[in-house]
Design a protein around this motif. Structure first.
Motif, PDB file in Angstrom:
ATOM      1  N   LYS A 198     -18.111  13.086   0.011  1.00 11.28           N
ATOM      2  CA  LYS A 198     -17.172  13.756   0.255  1.00 11.28           C
ATOM      3  C   LYS A 198     -16.332  13.355   2.304  1.00 11.28           C
ATOM      4  CE  LYS A 198     -17.844  17.271  -2.962  1.00 11.28           C
ATOM      5  NZ  LYS A 198     -17.910  18.605  -3.193  1.00 11.28           N
ATOM      6  N   ARG A 240     -19.136  14.315   4.501  1.00  4.88           N
ATOM      7  CA  ARG A 240     -20.117  13.923   3.907  1.00  4.88           C
ATOM      8  C   ARG A 240     -20.406  12.818   3.427  1.00  4.88           C
ATOM      9  NH1 ARG A 240     -22.208  18.580  -0.872  1.00  4.88           N
ATOM     10  NH2 ARG A 240     -21.140  16.477  -2.359  1.00  4.88           N
ATOM     11  N   THR A 262     -25.149  18.209  -9.044  1.00  2.00           N
ATOM     12  CA  THR A 262     -24.308  17.135  -8.436  1.00  2.00           C
ATOM     13  C   THR A 262     -24.266  15.607  -9.239  1.00  2.00           C
ATOM     14  OG1 THR A 262     -23.611  18.132  -6.413  1.00  2.00           O
ATOM     15  CG2 THR A 262     -23.251  16.186  -6.414  1.00  2.00           C
TER      16      THR A 262
END
Length: 255
Positions: free
Chosen positions: A92, A95, A143
């Motif tokens: 992300k 990240r 995730t």
């Protein structure tokens, strides 16, 4: 695919006929994975880092053993497609997902895989633990959970108790200290009942939590595995139990 948390053993695991038999019997009852994703206690690196996506030499991350343990090979295919899928799920803004194309599987990955999938014909990818924070690792598992629907076997590889200062290296009977038995029984009950909060707070919730794990890294892969199973509701069973040099080798399979 199910998700696994296993106690991976040191290189001499290969000499333990009981344990190797337990791992082989366990894998024989699993559906064949399309690929395998391993989170090992022996690789901490932040941000999350993806290991080699092609076959490279193993990482012999130990010392003081006989030469034959440094000659073990496990030439499983790389998994570049899985690495791309991991990056799509995890990365992300702010990240990133790093790559370490030269890092081969460490012993937390290949030692059990040699016993469970000895043909080495299933692609394997190892990723690092970017933190030891229990809830962050649990969320990492959540995730990664969609990979299970793609036939990926997610394996958290640690050790259910891991206090080397109190290990019973002279014992060959499968004995364990009282505190080890207490933590092992607590782990069985907490995991199989799906008590996520207790597992994530094991240092306070478990008997002898800090004695069983003076440092968190060998219990931490369990948090990833539980996270990868949480959205479907925790449905766990013990697949391997017993003790090795006084340490609990309890391992779980999550449906």
């Amino acid at each position: 695919m199910p998700a696994l948390y296993l106690s991976h053993g040191a290189p001499p695991l290969a000499d333990d006929a009981v344990w190797t038999g337990q791992l082989a019997a366990w894998s024989a009852g699993l559906p064949r994975p399309e690929s395998i994703l391993v989170v090992s206690a022996h690789w901490e690196s932040a941000p999350l880092t993806v290991g080699a996506t092609e076959t490279v030499p193993l990482t012999y991350d130990f010392g003081g053993f006989a030469q034959r343990y440094y000659e073990v090979r496990y030439d499983a295919p790389g998994a570049p497609g899985l690495a791309d899928d991991v990056a799509k799920l995890v990365a992300k803004p702010g990240r990133p997902v790093y790559q370490d194309p030269n890092r081969g599987l460490d012993h937390g990955a290949y030692v059990p895989l040699v016993e469970m999938f000895p043909e080495a014909d299933i692609p394997v990818l190892q990723v690092s633990m970017p933190t030891l924070d229990p809830r962050e690792l649990f969320e990492l598992g959540r995730t990664l959970a969609p990979l299970r629907e793609q036939g990926v076997l997610i394996i958290g590889s640690g050790f259910t108790t891991h206090n080397l200062r109190e290990a019973m290296f002279d014992d060959t009977t499968g004995a364990a200290p009282q505190w080890g038995h207490e933590f092992d029984q607590w782990a069985k009950e907490a995991v199989e009942s799906g008590d996520i909060d207790a597992v994530l707070d094991f240092e306070n919730a478990a008997p002898a939590g800090r004695r069983a794990h003076p440092r968190t890294e060998h219990f931490a892969p369990l948090f990833v595995t539980m996270g990868a199973s949480a959205d479907q509701g925790i449905d766990a069973r013990t697949a391997v139990d017993g003790f090795w040099f006084g340490m609990s080798k309890r391992s779980f399979e999550f449906a």
